[in-house]
Design a protein around this motif. Structure first.
Motif, mmCIF file in Angstrom:
data_model
loop_
_atom_site.group_PDB
_atom_site.id
_atom_site.type_symbol
_atom_site.label_atom_id
_atom_site.label_comp_id
_atom_site.label_asym_id
_atom_site.label_seq_id
_atom_site.Cartn_x
_atom_site.Cartn_y
_atom_site.Cartn_z
ATOM 1 N N ILE A 577 5.550 17.595 15.703
ATOM 2 C CA ILE A 577 5.163 18.506 14.620
ATOM 3 C C ILE A 577 4.982 17.724 13.322
ATOM 4 N N TYR A 578 5.943 16.849 13.034
ATOM 5 C CA TYR A 578 5.860 16.061 11.802
ATOM 6 C C TYR A 578 4.662 15.121 11.849
ATOM 7 N N GLN A 579 4.404 14.560 13.010
ATOM 8 C CA GLN A 579 3.248 13.668 13.151
ATOM 9 C C GLN A 579 1.944 14.415 12.857
ATOM 10 N N GLU A 580 1.849 15.650 13.330
ATOM 11 C CA GLU A 580 0.652 16.447 13.080
ATOM 12 C C GLU A 580 0.498 16.752 11.593
ATOM 13 N N ILE A 581 1.623 17.086 10.937
ATOM 14 C CA ILE A 581 1.581 17.359 9.490
ATOM 15 C C ILE A 581 1.139 16.106 8.741
ATOM 16 N N PHE A 582 1.746 14.979 9.080
ATOM 17 C CA PHE A 582 1.439 13.728 8.394
ATOM 18 C C PHE A 582 -0.026 13.339 8.588
ATOM 19 N N ASN A 583 -0.495 13.408 9.819
ATOM 20 C CA ASN A 583 -1.873 13.018 10.098
ATOM 21 C C ASN A 583 -2.884 13.936 9.424
ATOM 22 N N SER A 584 -2.541 15.223 9.316
ATOM 23 C CA SER A 584 -3.474 16.165 8.698
ATOM 24 C C SER A 584 -3.578 15.952 7.198
ATOM 25 N N GLN A 585 -2.545 15.369 6.590
ATOM 26 C CA GLN A 585 -2.545 15.215 5.137
ATOM 27 C C GLN A 585 -2.722 13.768 4.684
ATOM 28 N N LEU A 586 -2.028 12.849 5.325
ATOM 29 C CA LEU A 586 -2.051 11.468 4.856
ATOM 30 C C LEU A 586 -2.568 10.490 5.902
ATOM 31 N N GLY A 587 -2.825 10.994 7.089
ATOM 32 C CA GLY A 587 -3.283 10.111 8.153
ATOM 33 C C GLY A 587 -4.778 9.914 8.106
ATOM 34 N N ASN A 588 -5.350 9.657 9.248
ATOM 35 C CA ASN A 588 -6.793 9.388 9.325
ATOM 36 C C ASN A 588 -7.588 10.574 8.821
ATOM 37 N N GLY A 589 -8.369 10.347 7.833
ATOM 38 C CA GLY A 589 -9.207 11.416 7.278
ATOM 39 C C GLY A 589 -8.470 12.362 6.408
ATOM 40 N N GLY A 590 -7.131 12.183 6.288
ATOM 41 C CA GLY A 590 -6.347 13.079 5.472
ATOM 42 C C GLY A 590 -6.489 12.753 4.023
ATOM 43 N N SER A 591 -6.115 13.711 3.216
ATOM 44 C CA SER A 591 -6.155 13.527 1.760
ATOM 45 C C SER A 591 -4.762 13.634 1.219
ATOM 46 N N GLN A 592 -4.503 12.862 0.249
ATOM 47 C CA GLN A 592 -3.173 12.906 -0.357
ATOM 48 C C GLN A 592 -2.934 14.218 -1.081
ATOM 49 N N ASN A 593 -3.981 14.903 -1.370
ATOM 50 C CA ASN A 593 -3.830 16.192 -2.040
ATOM 51 C C ASN A 593 -3.764 17.327 -1.036
ATOM 52 N N GLY A 594 -3.839 16.981 0.252
ATOM 53 C CA GLY A 594 -3.805 18.033 1.249
ATOM 54 C C GLY A 594 -2.456 18.705 1.305
ATOM 55 N N THR A 595 -2.434 19.907 1.807
ATOM 56 C CA THR A 595 -1.185 20.658 1.955
ATOM 57 C C THR A 595 -1.089 21.210 3.353
ATOM 58 N N PHE A 596 0.141 21.470 3.760
ATOM 59 C CA PHE A 596 0.368 22.000 5.101
ATOM 60 C C PHE A 596 0.379 23.524 5.040
#
Length: 596
Positions: A577-596
Motif C-alpha cells: 500500500i505504501y509503495q503504491e502511495i509513494f509511486n503515485s506521488q513521488l515515484g516514476n511520473g509522480g509529482s511532488q505536489n501530488g496527494t493521495f
C-alpha cells in the motif's frame, strides 16, 4: 445554575416553564415588589366602579354637587395612583425578565461549551442558535407577562365575583354558568395549540439550519451556480413555516371572538334582567352600571389569557427544547478517579482501541488500534479518505470517547486525567481551520492569552506566516473577518499552526494542516517545528507523502485498521500500500505536489 430535570416528552406539558422559573429566584425581591404594586393596582381597579356607582346613586340622583366633587376627586386620585403603580410594576417586571433571560442564555451557552463532539453532533448548528435566541426570548416574554398580569388576573376575577354577589346575587348567578364555560374554552384551545407550536419550532429549526448552511457556504453556492437551487430550498422551508404558523394563528384567532361573544351575551342579559329590576325599583341604575363594570372586570383576565395563550403555548415548547440541552449529559465526563497531571513527557499508547460514531451504521470507524508513540517522536498517519485518520487524532485529546480499549498518556488512562489538564499538554490544528473575529495577534494567542508580542511573532515565524503579516498595513493588529474570510486557505492554516505552537505543547496534533500550503513552505514549517519542538510528540495526518518522509513512524490506515506501521525506508521495502502511495506521488511520473 438551577438543577435541571430531563425534558418531558409530552409536548402539551408546560412543566418546562415551571422548571425554568427557578431562574426567577435570585430576583425574587424585585418580583415581589412588582406583585405588591400590581396587587394595589387591582384594589384601585375594583374601587373605581364602586365610586362611579356612588356618584350616580348618591350624587347625581340626589343632585348633591359637593358629594359628586368629593367622590370625583377620590376617583381621579385612584386612577392616577393605579397608573403610577402600574408603571412601577412594569419597571420591576422588565428588570426581572431581562435578567432572567440573560442568566438562562449564559448558562445554556456554558452548557453547550461542556458538550463533547458526539453530543454536538446530535444538534444542528441552526437548532442550537434558535434555542439560544428565539426560544429563550419566548420564555423571557412569558415571565414578563406573568409578572405583569400573574397577580392581577386572579385577584381581579376573585374580587369582581365577590363584588358581583354583593351588588346583586341573582344577576351574579349568571357568572356561575358563563365563567366555567369560558375557562373550558380557554383550556381547550391551550391543549390544542401546544403541539402545533412545537411543530412550528421544528420548522423554524429547519429554516435556520438552511440559512446557516447557506451563509457559511455562500462561496461554494456561487462557485457552482447553485443560487437558484438554494433559493428553492429556502423558499420551501419558508413556505412550510408560513403554513404552520398560519394554521396556529388561525386556530388561536378563534378564541378571542368566542370569549368576546360570551361576554357580550352576558352583558346583554345583565342589562335586560337588571333593567327589569330597575323598573321595579329593586336595583339602582348605579348598581347595574357597577355590575356591568365588575362583569367586564371578571372576564378581563380570561381575555388577557386568550391573548397570551399563543405566547404561553409557544414558550412551553421553547422551555422543553431549552431543557433538552440542559439535560444532555456530556458523553465525556470526569469521574472520582480523575486527576490532574503535573508533568507530561508525551508518551501516547493505544491499546486495542475501537471506536464507533453514535447513530452511525453500526460499523466501527476504528478497529483494534495498537500504537506506541514515544516522547518526541513524530507519528505520521496515512490512508484513504474515510479510513479513520482524523477520528484517530480526535481520540487523543478526548474530543470523542473510545468505544472500547484505552489510550494512555505517560501510562495513565486519559479517561482518568482531568480534561483541562489533558488539553494543556496538547496543541491541535483541526482539518477545518477556524479563526475568530478579532486581531491576528488575538487569534494566535487564543490558547495562551498572556503571551507577549515577541512570543506571538516567534510562533508566527515558525509557521512561516510572519513575513506576510508584516506586509499588512496594521500588521499583527489586522482584524480577522468572520471565519477568516480575508485570508487564503494556506494563510489560515499557518495562523492555526502558529496558534498551536505558541502554547508550547508536549503533544502536537496536526490534522492535514498543511494541505493548502505549497511544498516549499511546508518543508520550512516542518524543519522549524523539529527545532523548536524537538521534545514534542507529534501526530500528523497527511495526504502528501512528502509531508511524512522524515516521520519516526508512519501508520497506514485501511478501513479503520492499522495495515502497516514503520519508518519510510521500512515501509517502502515491505508494504504494498505504501509503495503504491509513494509511486503515485513521488515515484516514476509522480509529482511532488501530488496527494493521495
Amino acid at each position: 445554575m438551577p438543577k435541571m430535570r430531563s425534558p418531558n416528552n409530552n409536548k402539551t406539558n408546560l412543566n418546562g416553564l415551571w422548571q425554568l422559573a427557578a431562574y426567577l429566584k435570585p430576583y425574587r425581591r424585585e418580583a415581589i415588589l412588582s406583585w405588591i404594586a400590581l396587587t394595589i393596582v387591582v384594589v384601585f381597579d375594583l374601587l373605581i366602579p364602586f365610586l362611579v356607582k356612588n356618584i350616580i346613586d348618591y350624587g347625581i340622583s340626589n343632585r348633591d354637587l359637593p358629594y359628586i366633587i368629593k367622590t370625583t376627586i377620590i376617583l381621579v386620585a385612584a386612577t392616577f395612583m393605579s397608573a403610577l403603580l402600574a408603571v412601577t410594576n412594569n419597571i420591576f417586571s422588565i428588570r426581572v425578565a431581562q435578567k432572567t433571560g440573560r442568566d438562562i442564555r449564559s448558562d445554556l451557552f456554558r452548557k453547550v461549551q461542556t458538550l463533547s463532539f458526539a453530543n454536538i453532533d446530535q444538534f444542528q448548528t441552526g437548532e442550537i442558535l434558535v434555542r439560544l435566541t428565539s426560544d429563550i426570548s419566548q420564555v423571557q416574554q412569558v415571565f414578563l407577562t406573568f409578572l405583569r398580569i400573574g397577580t392581577r388576573a386572579p385577584l381581579l376575577m376573585i374580587g369582581s365575583i365577590i363584588l358581583l354577589f354583593i351588588t346583586s346575587t341573582q344577576l351574579a348567578l349568571m357568572m356561575l354558568v358563563v365563567l366555567p364555560v369560558s375557562i373550558f374554552i380557554t383550556a381547550f384551545f391551550a391543549v390544542r395549540l401546544q403541539p402545533l407550536f412545537y411543530a412550528v419550532q421544528i420548522k423554524l429549526d429547519r429554516l435556520n439550519s438552511i440559512l446557516q448552511e447557506n451563509l457559511a457556504g455562500v462561496r461554494v453556492v456561487k462557485a457552482f451556480n447553485r443560487s437558484h437551487y438554494e433559493n428553492q430550498r429556502f423558499d420551501g422551508a419558508n413556505q412550510e413555516l408560513m403554513l404552520r404558523n398560519t394554521r396556529v394563528m388561525q386556530l388561536a384567532s378563534i378564541l378571542m371572538p368566542l370569549l368576546t361573544l360570551l361576554m357580550n351575551l352576558t352583558t346583554m342579559s345583565v342589562v335586560w334582567f337588571g333593567g327589569v329590576r330597575v323598573i321595579h325599583n329593586t336595583l339602582s341604575i348605579g348598581e347595574i352600571i357597577a355590575f356591568v363594570n365588575y362583569l367586564v372586570t371578571a372576564m378581563f383576565p380570561l381575555t388577557l389569557l386568550a391573548q397570551a395563550i399563543g405566547l404561553v403555548s409557544a414558550a412551553g415548547v421553547s422551555a422543553e427544547r431549552i431543557l433538552q440541552i440542559f439535560a444532555t449529559r456530556s458523553s465525556i465526563e470526569e469521574t472520582d478517579l480523575t486527576q490532574s497531571i503535573r508533568k507530561c513527557s508525551g508518551k501516547i499508547v493505544f491499546e486495542h482501541v475501537h471506536f464507533q460514531y453514535e447513530g452511525g451504521n453500526n460499523e466501527e470507524t476504528l478497529q483494534d488500534i495498537n500504537l506506541i508513540a514515544e516522547p518526541g517522536e513524530m507519528i505520521a498517519i496515512l490512508g484513504a479518505t474515510g479510513s479513520g485518520k482524523s477520528t484517530l487524532l480526535h481520540l487523543i485529546p478526548r474530543l470523542y470517547e473510545v468505544t472500547s480499549g484505552r489510550i494512555t498518556l505517560d501510562g495513565m488512562d486519559i479517561r482518568h486525567i482531568a480534561q483541562e489538564s489533558l488539553w494543556q499538554c496538547m496543541g491541535i490544528v483541526l482539518q477545518e481551520t477556524v479563526l475568530f473575529s478579532g486581531s491576528i495577534s488575538d487569534n494566535i494567542r487564543f490558547g495562551r492569552p498572556s503571551a507577549g508580542i515577541n512570543e506571538v511573532q516567534q510562533a508566527a515565524r515558525a509557521a512561516q506566516i510572519h513575513d506576510f503579516i508584516m506586509q499588512l498595513p496594521q500588521q499583527y493588529e489586522t482584524q480577522v473577518e468572520q471565519r477568516g474570510a480575508n485570508f487564503s486557505g494556506g494563510q489560515k492554516q499557518r495562523l492555526a499552526i502558529a496558534r498551536a505552537i505558541l502554547i508550547q505543547p508536549k503533544i502536537l496534533l496536526l490534522d492535514d494542516s498543511t494541505s493548502a500550503v505549497d511544498v516549499e513552505t511546508e518543508t520550512k514549517i516542518q524543519s522549524t517545528l523539529q527545532k523548536i519542538l524537538a521534545n514534542c510528540t507529534s501526530f500528523v495526518v497527511a495526504q502528501r507523502i512528502s509531508t511524512v518522509l522524515h516521520a519516526d513512524k508512519i501508520i497506514i490506515l485501511d478501513q479503520g485498521k492499522v495495515a502497516a506501521c514503520g519508518s519510510h525506508a521500512t515501509l517502502l521495502q515491505t508494504n504494498k500500500i505504501y509503495q503504491e502511495i509513494f509511486n503515485s506521488q513521488l515515484g516514476n511520473g509522480g509529482s511532488q505536489n501530488g496527494t493521495f
